[in-house]
Design a protein around this motif. Structure first.
Motif, PDB file in Angstrom:
ATOM      1  N   GLN A  33       0.787  -1.277  -0.024  1.00 34.91           N
ATOM      2  CA  GLN A  33      -0.014  -0.006  -0.122  1.00 34.91           C
ATOM      3  C   GLN A  33       0.749   1.211  -0.293  1.00 34.91           C
ATOM      4  O   GLN A  33       1.964   1.299   0.458  1.00 34.91           O
ATOM      5  CB  GLN A  33      -1.024   0.049   1.178  1.00 34.91           C
ATOM      6  N   PHE A  35       0.889   5.261   1.102  1.00 41.80           N
ATOM      7  CA  PHE A  35      -0.195   6.387   2.052  1.00 41.80           C
ATOM      8  C   PHE A  35       0.608   7.755   1.825  1.00 41.80           C
ATOM      9  O   PHE A  35       1.584   7.780   1.665  1.00 41.80           O
ATOM     10  CB  PHE A  35      -0.106   5.719   3.484  1.00 41.80           C
ATOM     11  N   GLN A  37       0.737  11.049   4.123  1.00 43.45           N
ATOM     12  CA  GLN A  37       0.607  11.522   5.578  1.00 43.45           C
ATOM     13  C   GLN A  37       0.597  12.975   5.417  1.00 43.45           C
ATOM     14  O   GLN A  37       1.419  13.672   5.006  1.00 43.45           O
ATOM     15  CB  GLN A  37       1.875  11.189   6.645  1.00 43.45           C
ATOM     16  N   TRP A  40      -1.334  17.122   9.394  1.00 44.57           N
ATOM     17  CA  TRP A  40      -2.156  16.771  10.663  1.00 44.57           C
ATOM     18  C   TRP A  40      -1.667  15.551  11.097  1.00 44.57           C
ATOM     19  O   TRP A  40      -2.351  15.110  12.006  1.00 44.57           O
ATOM     20  CB  TRP A  40      -3.554  16.812  10.582  1.00 44.57           C
ATOM     21  N   GLY A  41      -0.936  14.551  10.431  1.00 46.42           N
ATOM     22  CA  GLY A  41      -0.495  13.357  10.848  1.00 46.42           C
ATOM     23  C   GLY A  41      -1.297  12.219  10.290  1.00 46.42           C
ATOM     24  O   GLY A  41      -0.929  11.048  10.648  1.00 46.42           O
ATOM     25  N   GLN A  42      -2.531  12.368   9.826  1.00 46.45           N
ATOM     26  CA  GLN A  42      -3.347  11.241   9.272  1.00 46.45           C
ATOM     27  C   GLN A  42      -2.791  10.432   8.271  1.00 46.45           C
ATOM     28  O   GLN A  42      -2.378  11.297   7.114  1.00 46.45           O
ATOM     29  CB  GLN A  42      -4.907  11.682   8.893  1.00 46.45           C
ATOM     30  N   LEU A  43      -2.704   9.146   8.020  1.00 43.92           N
ATOM     31  CA  LEU A  43      -2.231   8.334   6.993  1.00 43.92           C
ATOM     32  C   LEU A  43      -3.549   8.138   5.750  1.00 43.92           C
ATOM     33  O   LEU A  43      -4.351   7.404   6.095  1.00 43.92           O
ATOM     34  CB  LEU A  43      -1.816   7.073   7.416  1.00 43.92           C
ATOM     35  N   ASN A  45      -5.072   6.727   2.384  1.00 45.20           N
ATOM     36  CA  ASN A  45      -4.778   5.598   1.584  1.00 45.20           C
ATOM     37  C   ASN A  45      -4.756   6.141   0.099  1.00 45.20           C
ATOM     38  O   ASN A  45      -5.611   6.757  -0.162  1.00 45.20           O
ATOM     39  CB  ASN A  45      -6.000   4.244   1.316  1.00 45.20           C
ATOM     40  N   PHE A  86       4.464   7.232   2.583  1.00 46.59           N
ATOM     41  CA  PHE A  86       4.901   5.915   2.934  1.00 46.59           C
ATOM     42  C   PHE A  86       4.369   4.743   2.081  1.00 46.59           C
ATOM     43  O   PHE A  86       3.243   4.657   1.640  1.00 46.59           O
ATOM     44  CB  PHE A  86       4.409   5.655   4.304  1.00 46.59           C
ATOM     45  N   PHE A  98       6.392  -0.670   7.111  1.00 45.52           N
ATOM     46  CA  PHE A  98       6.466   0.549   6.634  1.00 45.52           C
ATOM     47  C   PHE A  98       7.805   1.059   6.286  1.00 45.52           C
ATOM     48  O   PHE A  98       8.815   0.650   7.002  1.00 45.52           O
ATOM     49  CB  PHE A  98       5.991   1.650   7.505  1.00 45.52           C
ATOM     50  N   GLY A  99       8.026   1.633   5.142  1.00 41.56           N
ATOM     51  CA  GLY A  99       9.437   2.381   4.819  1.00 41.56           C
ATOM     52  C   GLY A  99       9.642   3.649   5.682  1.00 41.56           C
ATOM     53  O   GLY A  99       8.520   4.102   6.704  1.00 41.56           O
ATOM     54  N   THR A 100      10.673   4.471   5.569  1.00 43.78           N
ATOM     55  CA  THR A 100      10.826   5.457   6.293  1.00 43.78           C
ATOM     56  C   THR A 100      10.384   6.838   5.739  1.00 43.78           C
ATOM     57  O   THR A 100      10.612   7.714   6.318  1.00 43.78           O
ATOM     58  CB  THR A 100      12.370   5.788   6.419  1.00 43.78           C
TER      59      THR A 100
ATOM     60  N   ARG B   9      -7.321  13.253  20.557  1.00 43.78           N
ATOM     61  CA  ARG B   9      -6.412  13.569  19.420  1.00 43.78           C
ATOM     62  C   ARG B   9      -5.125  14.007  20.175  1.00 43.78           C
ATOM     63  O   ARG B   9      -4.074  13.672  19.543  1.00 43.78           O
ATOM     64  CB  ARG B   9      -7.168  14.733  18.443  1.00 43.78           C
ATOM     65  N   GLY B  40       9.446  11.608  12.380  1.00 38.16           N
ATOM     66  CA  GLY B  40      10.543  11.221  11.548  1.00 38.16           C
ATOM     67  C   GLY B  40      10.813   9.571  11.057  1.00 38.16           C
ATOM     68  O   GLY B  40      11.510   9.500  10.308  1.00 38.16           O
ATOM     69  N   GLN B  41       9.780   8.888  11.573  1.00 41.56           N
ATOM     70  CA  GLN B  41      10.117   7.415  11.255  1.00 41.56           C
ATOM     71  C   GLN B  41       8.580   6.979  10.643  1.00 41.56           C
ATOM     72  O   GLN B  41       7.704   7.709  10.797  1.00 41.56           O
ATOM     73  CB  GLN B  41      10.266   6.487  12.843  1.00 41.56           C
ATOM     74  N   GLY B  42       8.716   5.610  10.111  1.00 39.57           N
ATOM     75  CA  GLY B  42       7.595   5.078  10.010  1.00 39.57           C
ATOM     76  C   GLY B  42       6.678   4.437  10.841  1.00 39.57           C
ATOM     77  O   GLY B  42       7.303   4.000  12.016  1.00 39.57           O
ATOM     78  N   PRO B  43       5.373   4.023  10.783  1.00 37.89           N
ATOM     79  CA  PRO B  43       4.681   3.560  11.744  1.00 37.89           C
ATOM     80  C   PRO B  43       5.395   1.956  12.202  1.00 37.89           C
ATOM     81  O   PRO B  43       5.668   1.495  11.307  1.00 37.89           O
ATOM     82  CB  PRO B  43       3.175   3.371  11.449  1.00 37.89           C
ATOM     83  N   GLU B 101      -6.783  -4.396   3.011  1.00 40.68           N
ATOM     84  CA  GLU B 101      -6.085  -2.947   2.998  1.00 40.68           C
ATOM     85  C   GLU B 101      -6.459  -2.541   4.331  1.00 40.68           C
ATOM     86  O   GLU B 101      -7.370  -2.598   5.090  1.00 40.68           O
ATOM     87  CB  GLU B 101      -7.191  -2.519   1.922  1.00 40.68           C
ATOM     88  N   PHE B 104      -6.387   3.865   8.258  1.00 36.94           N
ATOM     89  CA  PHE B 104      -5.876   4.477   9.579  1.00 36.94           C
ATOM     90  C   PHE B 104      -7.022   5.544  10.198  1.00 36.94           C
ATOM     91  O   PHE B 104      -7.753   6.177   9.283  1.00 36.94           O
ATOM     92  CB  PHE B 104      -4.764   5.140   9.383  1.00 36.94           C
ATOM     93  N   GLY B 105      -6.886   5.654  11.331  1.00 38.23           N
ATOM     94  CA  GLY B 105      -7.727   6.696  12.194  1.00 38.23           C
ATOM     95  C   GLY B 105      -6.744   7.877  12.168  1.00 38.23           C
ATOM     96  O   GLY B 105      -5.511   7.915  11.502  1.00 38.23           O
ATOM     97  N   GLU B 106      -7.046   9.145  12.579  1.00 41.16           N
ATOM     98  CA  GLU B 106      -6.344  10.425  12.617  1.00 41.16           C
ATOM     99  C   GLU B 106      -5.289  10.276  13.664  1.00 41.16           C
ATOM    100  O   GLU B 106      -4.354  11.060  13.583  1.00 41.16           O
ATOM    101  CB  GLU B 106      -7.361  11.503  13.016  1.00 41.16           C
ATOM    102  N   ARG B 109      -1.941  12.066  19.546  1.00 43.16           N
ATOM    103  CA  ARG B 109      -0.757  12.658  19.614  1.00 43.16           C
ATOM    104  C   ARG B 109      -0.174  12.494  21.255  1.00 43.16           C
ATOM    105  O   ARG B 109      -0.884  13.537  21.761  1.00 43.16           O
ATOM    106  CB  ARG B 109      -0.300  13.749  18.915  1.00 43.16           C
TER     107      ARG B 109
END
Lengths: 108, 113
Positions: A33, A35, A37, A40-43, A45, A86, A98-100, B9, B40-43, B101, B104-106, B109
């Protein structure tokens, strides 16, 4: 687990330019997949693409599973395309890795 | 169709305090995930549920983190006591099945002071 590498890590584009983001993965995958981001931080699709090519408006993606890579194409970029992209790869019996990410900045 | 819902949130706490995050997946999605994303990183996967059973919690720091998914729908992730390095975004995701598939949610933090 699968190693996922993305390139380039950072990309700055002028509005209207095209770009290609790459995702390499170390093993065969059953799911991949892309994504976006948002600030606001939401991923969000973009594509669910274990193989083949898909298009959605100005974005398209191609996964060549046998060669272990996927590409995300962005055409006629807009400032709203800015953010981090991502890819995530999944193999049966394992988990998504996940990649970086690729950080994209589109300047007007 | 409603997406994945998360709350709160934002949360700011002092170290050694506790915090809990809540997630409601997309209706009908049997698989639920909690991810931790450090700046700075992936999940990174913390825990995966299939219905109300745990599939993978190998990367969950069990001395301080716990998660449950009662009745196979909503889930909570708790951190007690929090450390400075727990400052991150906690993302909940769901899918119809373990190979499907991800959505994700928001995110929630967390800042630990």
């Amino acid at each position: 687990g699968i190693q996922v590498e993305q390139s380039p890590p950072d990309l700055i584009l002028q509005e209207g330019a095209n770009s290609t983001l790459r995702c390499n993965f170390s093993d065969s995958v059953n799911n991949l997949q892309w994504f976006h981001q948002n600030p606001w931080g939401q991923l969000i699709n973009l594509f669910y693409i274990p193989s083949g090519t898909k298009q959605n408006g100005r974005l398209s993606a191609t996964t060549v599973a046998t060669e272990r890579y996927s590409l995300l194409y962005i055409s006629s970029s807009q400032t709203t395309d800015s953010g981090v992209y991502f890819c995530a790869a999944f193999s049966l019996g394992d988990q998504f890795y996940f990649g970086t990410g690729t950080s994209l900045t589109v300047i007007p | 169709e409603a997406g994945v819902a998360q709350s709160p949130r934002y949360k700011i706490i002092e170290k050694r305090q506790s915090v809990a995050f809540w997630c409601n997946p997309i209706s009908g999605h049997a698989t639920l995930y909690w991810y931790q994303q450090i700046l700075g990183q992936g999940p990174k996967l913390l825990i995966q549920f299939q219905n109300n059973g745990v599939v993978d919690d190998s990367q969950l720091p069990k001395d301080r983190f716990s998660a449950e998914r009662l009745k196979g729908v909503d889930s909570t992730l708790k951190i007690q006591p929090a450390k400075l390095e727990d400052s991150a975004v906690y993302l909940c995701a769901s899918s119809q099945n373990p190979t499907g598939e991800l959505f994700f949610g928001e995110g929630s933090r967390l800042t630990v002071l």
